[in-house]
Write a protein that holds these residues in place. Structure first.
Motif, mmCIF file in Angstrom:
data_model
loop_
_atom_site.group_PDB
_atom_site.id
_atom_site.type_symbol
_atom_site.label_atom_id
_atom_site.label_comp_id
_atom_site.label_asym_id
_atom_site.label_seq_id
_atom_site.Cartn_x
_atom_site.Cartn_y
_atom_site.Cartn_z
ATOM 1 N N LYS A 30 12.145 8.603 -0.767
ATOM 2 C CA LYS A 30 11.104 8.562 -1.782
ATOM 3 C C LYS A 30 9.949 7.727 -1.237
ATOM 4 N N ILE A 31 8.789 8.360 -1.098
ATOM 5 C CA ILE A 31 7.623 7.687 -0.532
ATOM 6 C C ILE A 31 6.666 7.285 -1.648
ATOM 7 N N PHE A 32 6.288 6.013 -1.638
ATOM 8 C CA PHE A 32 5.347 5.490 -2.617
ATOM 9 C C PHE A 32 3.978 5.356 -1.971
ATOM 10 N N ASN A 33 2.945 5.813 -2.672
ATOM 11 C CA ASN A 33 1.558 5.677 -2.228
ATOM 12 C C ASN A 33 0.774 5.063 -3.381
ATOM 13 N N ARG A 34 0.235 3.869 -3.146
ATOM 14 C CA ARG A 34 -0.432 3.148 -4.231
ATOM 15 C C ARG A 34 -1.607 3.930 -4.815
ATOM 16 N N ASP A 35 -2.389 4.584 -3.968
ATOM 17 C CA ASP A 35 -3.576 5.281 -4.450
ATOM 18 C C ASP A 35 -3.243 6.522 -5.270
ATOM 19 N N LYS A 36 -2.023 7.059 -5.094
ATOM 20 C CA LYS A 36 -1.636 8.275 -5.804
ATOM 21 C C LYS A 36 -0.733 8.002 -7.002
ATOM 22 N N ASP A 37 -0.303 6.766 -7.162
ATOM 23 C CA ASP A 37 0.609 6.434 -8.252
ATOM 24 C C ASP A 37 -0.166 6.315 -9.562
ATOM 25 N N PHE B 234 0.819 -1.218 0.000
ATOM 26 C CA PHE B 234 0.000 0.000 0.000
ATOM 27 C C PHE B 234 0.851 1.266 0.000
ATOM 28 N N SER B 235 1.943 1.213 0.737
ATOM 29 C CA SER B 235 2.851 2.358 0.820
ATOM 30 C C SER B 235 4.210 1.844 1.258
ATOM 31 N N ASN B 236 5.269 2.479 0.788
ATOM 32 C CA ASN B 236 6.611 2.098 1.210
ATOM 33 C C ASN B 236 7.563 3.260 1.030
ATOM 34 N N LYS B 237 8.731 3.129 1.615
ATOM 35 C CA LYS B 237 9.717 4.209 1.574
ATOM 36 C C LYS B 237 11.047 3.676 1.076
ATOM 37 N N THR B 238 11.617 4.370 0.100
ATOM 38 C CA THR B 238 12.955 4.052 -0.407
ATOM 39 C C THR B 238 13.900 5.167 0.031
ATOM 40 N N ILE B 239 14.888 4.818 0.836
ATOM 41 C CA ILE B 239 15.840 5.801 1.361
ATOM 42 C C ILE B 239 17.119 5.710 0.540
ATOM 43 N N LEU C 236 11.477 0.907 -7.504
ATOM 44 C CA LEU C 236 11.355 -0.116 -6.478
ATOM 45 C C LEU C 236 10.018 -0.072 -5.742
ATOM 46 N N GLY C 237 9.555 1.117 -5.380
ATOM 47 C CA GLY C 237 8.314 1.241 -4.624
ATOM 48 C C GLY C 237 7.124 0.670 -5.372
ATOM 49 N N ARG C 238 7.039 0.960 -6.654
ATOM 50 C CA ARG C 238 5.921 0.488 -7.472
ATOM 51 C C ARG C 238 5.995 -1.029 -7.660
ATOM 52 N N ILE C 239 7.195 -1.551 -7.930
ATOM 53 C CA ILE C 239 7.354 -2.982 -8.143
ATOM 54 C C ILE C 239 7.019 -3.762 -6.870
ATOM 55 N N LYS C 240 7.435 -3.246 -5.713
ATOM 56 C CA LYS C 240 7.102 -3.906 -4.448
ATOM 57 C C LYS C 240 5.583 -3.969 -4.271
ATOM 58 N N SER C 241 4.896 -2.933 -4.669
ATOM 59 C CA SER C 241 3.439 -2.901 -4.541
ATOM 60 C C SER C 241 2.793 -3.936 -5.455
ATOM 61 N N TYR C 242 3.259 -4.000 -6.702
ATOM 62 C CA TYR C 242 2.720 -4.990 -7.635
ATOM 63 C C TYR C 242 2.872 -6.411 -7.081
ATOM 64 N N LEU C 243 4.092 -6.750 -6.680
ATOM 65 C CA LEU C 243 4.384 -8.118 -6.284
ATOM 66 C C LEU C 243 3.688 -8.520 -4.986
ATOM 67 N N SER C 244 3.644 -7.611 -4.020
ATOM 68 C CA SER C 244 3.049 -7.968 -2.731
ATOM 69 C C SER C 244 1.531 -8.037 -2.804
ATOM 70 N N ASN D 88 -0.979 5.568 4.213
ATOM 71 C CA ASN D 88 -0.318 6.675 4.919
ATOM 72 C C ASN D 88 0.776 6.188 5.858
ATOM 73 N N LEU D 89 1.145 4.908 5.749
ATOM 74 C CA LEU D 89 2.131 4.341 6.675
ATOM 75 C C LEU D 89 3.311 3.750 5.909
ATOM 76 N N PRO D 90 4.128 4.586 5.256
ATOM 77 C CA PRO D 90 5.242 4.074 4.442
ATOM 78 C C PRO D 90 6.348 3.425 5.256
ATOM 79 N N ASP D 91 6.442 3.735 6.544
ATOM 80 C CA ASP D 91 7.509 3.143 7.356
ATOM 81 C C ASP D 91 7.311 1.647 7.585
ATOM 82 N N ALA D 92 6.155 1.123 7.222
ATOM 83 C CA ALA D 92 5.927 -0.315 7.363
ATOM 84 C C ALA D 92 6.867 -1.112 6.468
ATOM 85 N N SER D 93 7.351 -0.491 5.370
ATOM 86 C CA SER D 93 8.262 -1.172 4.448
ATOM 87 C C SER D 93 9.331 -0.193 3.981
ATOM 88 N N ARG D 94 10.550 -0.377 4.467
ATOM 89 C CA ARG D 94 11.665 0.510 4.112
ATOM 90 C C ARG D 94 12.734 -0.251 3.334
#
Length: 458
Positions: free
Chosen positions: A296-303, A279-284, A368-376, A337-343
Motif C-alpha cells: 500500500k503506497i501513500f502519497n501525501r499530495d493525493k491523499d 511525503f510518501s511511504n509504503k506499507t507492506i 499507518l501511511g497517513r499517520i506517519k505523514s502527519y507526525l513526521s 514519488n519515492l515511497p521506498d524511503a519509508s517502509r
C-alpha cells in the motif's frame, strides 16, 4: 505539621507576599501550599527550603512532572526521614489574565527520586533535587494488566484510565472513528494506553494525543486535526524594547504578549522527513488468511483526507524543497514519488475477528501511511520561547508568534519596493501559527516564567 518558622532563609520563591495583589506585576505568583508528607504520615511545609521549582507538561504524555530544588540548612533530609515514598501537595495562585481574577492550580504528586545531591564538609548546607510525577503515573509503574479489548479505541483508553488508574478527570474532546478487537498483553496501564493511542484516529485520519492541562487539572484526549482547527489562543511578539512604563497597567498588558527570549531549531530536514514517511511511504502487508502479499503506497499530495484537513499553514519556504536531483543535470523527482524511503512491514489475519471490528494489524494497514505523514511533518520547524508565566499556556494550544526581520527595515523596503504592508517588519519565514508541544512552568527568583516548545509543519 512540622515547621521551622524562625528559619533564616531566602529560598521561598513566592513571587508576591500573601496579601499582595498581582496587578501590574509581570510573572507574579503565590505559593498557597507546598506540603510534603512522608511514609509516617508527618507533614512539612517545604516553602522555606525550596529555591526553585518547575512543572512540565507535554503533548506526547499525560504525565506532569515536578522538580523541586531544595537548599537544606535545617537537616531536613535526615530529620524528616526522607525515603522516596513522599507525597507532595502543591497549590499555586496567579492572576487570571482573561478576567482579572485569581486562578488556582491544585496538584498532587508522588516522589520518584532525589538526584543531584551535593554537600560540602565545610558548609552547613546540603542541596538536592526532588523529582515527582503525577500519582497515576507512579501507580502505573507498579501495575501490569492483560485482557481483551473490543470496540472504539478511545473508549478503551478511557476505561484503562478509570479502571486501572482511578482517573475520572479524563475528557475526550472529539470522536474517534477507529475500532478494533485485540488483547492487551501484560504491560503497565500507561504503556497499554500508548499502545491503544497509536491505533486511534479521527474521521480525517489524524492521530490522537493524550496530554495534561494544569490549568484545568484534567487529561485531554484530542485528535491533531481538532487541535489545529481551534481558535488561536494568543499572539506573542518578539521585540527588543518596551513601550510602556514598567509597573503600570499598560506595562502589564504589554508583557502578557511579549516573547522574552527565543531559540530555534530550524531543521528543514527533508531527508529525515522523507525517511519517516512525511511525503510518501509504503506499507507492506502479509495476510496469512488470504495468503496474499500487498503493498500500500501513500502519497501525501493525493491523499484526500490530508488535503481536506488543513495543517497549521502553508510553508513560506515553498514546495520546491520537496524535490531531489537524480544525478542527471536538470533532472529532479518529487519526494512524493519515492515511497521506498519509508517502509513498514505488517502481518495480519483478516479472518481473525468475528465481531466485525478489525484487529490491530488490519487497523494499521489502512491508516499507518497517513499517520506517519502527519507526525513526521509536525516538527519541520520549532522554537523554544520564554514568556511571562501563564497557567493556560498548555500543550495543544495553537498560538501565533511575530518575529522581526533581521535587517534595517527602511533600507530593506527601498531595495524590494514594497507597498504599505502593515507587517512589513515581520520575518514571515519564522513567524506564524504554531502548536505548543511542551510547556515548562518555572518558578524561581520570585518570578514565574513559561518556556514553551512550539512547532509547526512544512
Amino acid at each position: 505539621m512540622a515547621s521551622y518558622d524562625n528559619t533564616v532563609t531566602k529560598n521561598t520563591p513566592k513571587g508576591v507576599s500573601k496579601d499582595a495583589e498581582f496587578q501590574n506585576i509581570s510573572g507574579a505568583f503565590f505559593v498557597k501550599k507546598m506540603i510534603i508528607r512522608n511514609q509516617n504520615g508527618e507533614l512539612f511545609d517545604l516553602q522555606p527550603i525550596v529555591t526553585s521549582f518547575t512543572l512540565t507538561e507535554e503533548l506526547f504524555s499525560p504525565v506532569i512532572m515536578l522538580n523541586l530544588h531544595i537548599r537544606d540548612n535545617i537537616n531536613f533530609f535526615e530529620d524528616f526521614s526522607l525515603s522516596g515514598q513522599e507525597i507532595i501537595h502543591l497549590i499555586l495562585q496567579k492572576r487570571n489574565d482573561k478576567n482579572n481574577r485569581t486562578i488556582q492550580v491544585d496538584l498532587k504528586f508522588l516522589v520518584k527520586e532525589y538526584p543531584n545531591y551535593q554537600k560540602s564538609p565545610q558548609s552547613s548546607v546540603q542541596e538536592y533535587d526532588l523529582i515527582a510525577v503525577s500519582d497515576f503515573a507512579y501507580l502505573s509503574m507498579l501495575k501490569r494488566i492483560s485482557r481483551s479489548v473490543k470496540g472504539n479505541v478511545v473508549d478503551n483508553i478511557k476505561k484503562v484510565f478509570q479502571k486501572d488508574l482511578n482517573m475520572t478527570n479524563v475528557v475526550v474532546t472529539d470522536p474517534c472513528v477507529s475500532s478494533f478487537d485485540g488483547v492487551l498483553v501484560i504491560q503497565s496501564p500507561l504503556k497499554a494506553i500508548e499502545w491503544l493511542r497509536q491505533k486511534a484516529f479521527d474521521a480525517e485520519g489524524a492521530p490522537f494525543f493524550i496530554f495534561p492541562r494544569i490549568s484545568s487539572n484534567l487529561i485531554a484526549i484530542t485528535s491533531l486535526s481538532k487541535l489545529l482547527k481551534r481558535k488561536t489562543y494568543k499572539k506573542y511578539q518578539y521585540k527588543p524594547y518596551q513601550v510602556s512604563v514598567p509597573g503600570t497597567p499598560e506595562s502589564y498588558e504589554e508583557n502578557l504578549d511579549k516573547i522574552i527570549n527565543i531559540k530555534s531549531n530550524i531543521k528543514l530536514d527533508k531527508l529525515k522527513q522523507a525517511n519517516e514517511g512525511a511525503f510518501s511511504n509504503k506499507t507492506i502487508v502479509t495476510d496469512y488468511a488470504k495468503k496474499s502479499f500487498l503493498s500500500k503506497i501513500f502519497n501525501r499530495d493525493k491523499d484526500t483526507k490530508i488535503q481536506k484537513n488543513k495543517l497549521l499553514e502553508n510553508s513560506p519556504f515553498g514546495k520546491t524543497l520537496n524535490f531531489i536531483t537524480n544525478g542527471i543535470a536538470g533532472s529532479s523527482e518529487p519526494l512524493t514519488n519515492l515511497p521506498d524511503a519509508s517502509r513498514t512491514l505488517i502481518s495480519t489475519n483478516t479472518n481473525s475477528n468475528s465481531s466485525g471490528n478489525p484487529n490491530s494489524s488490519t487497523l494499521m494497514t489502512d491508516s499507518l501511511g497517513r499517520i506517519k505523514s502527519y507526525l513526521s511533518n509536525m516538527e519541520t520547524l520549532n522554537h523554544q520561547i520564554k514568556v511571562y508565566g501563564d497557567f493556560y499556556l498548555n500543550p495543544g494550544r495553537k498560538i501565533e508568534i511575530k518575529v522581526p526581520k533581521s535587517c534595517n527595515i527602511e533600507e530593506y523596503n527601498k531595495q524590494i519596493n514594497t507597498g504599505n504592508d502593515p507587517d512589513e517588519d515581520e520575518d514571515k519565514a519564522l513567524s506564524g501559527l504554531y502548536l505548543v508541544a511542551v510547556a515548562v512552568h518555572t518558578f524561581a527568583e520570585g518570578k514565574y516564567i513559561t518556556t514553551a516548545k512550539i512547532m509547526k509543519d512544512q
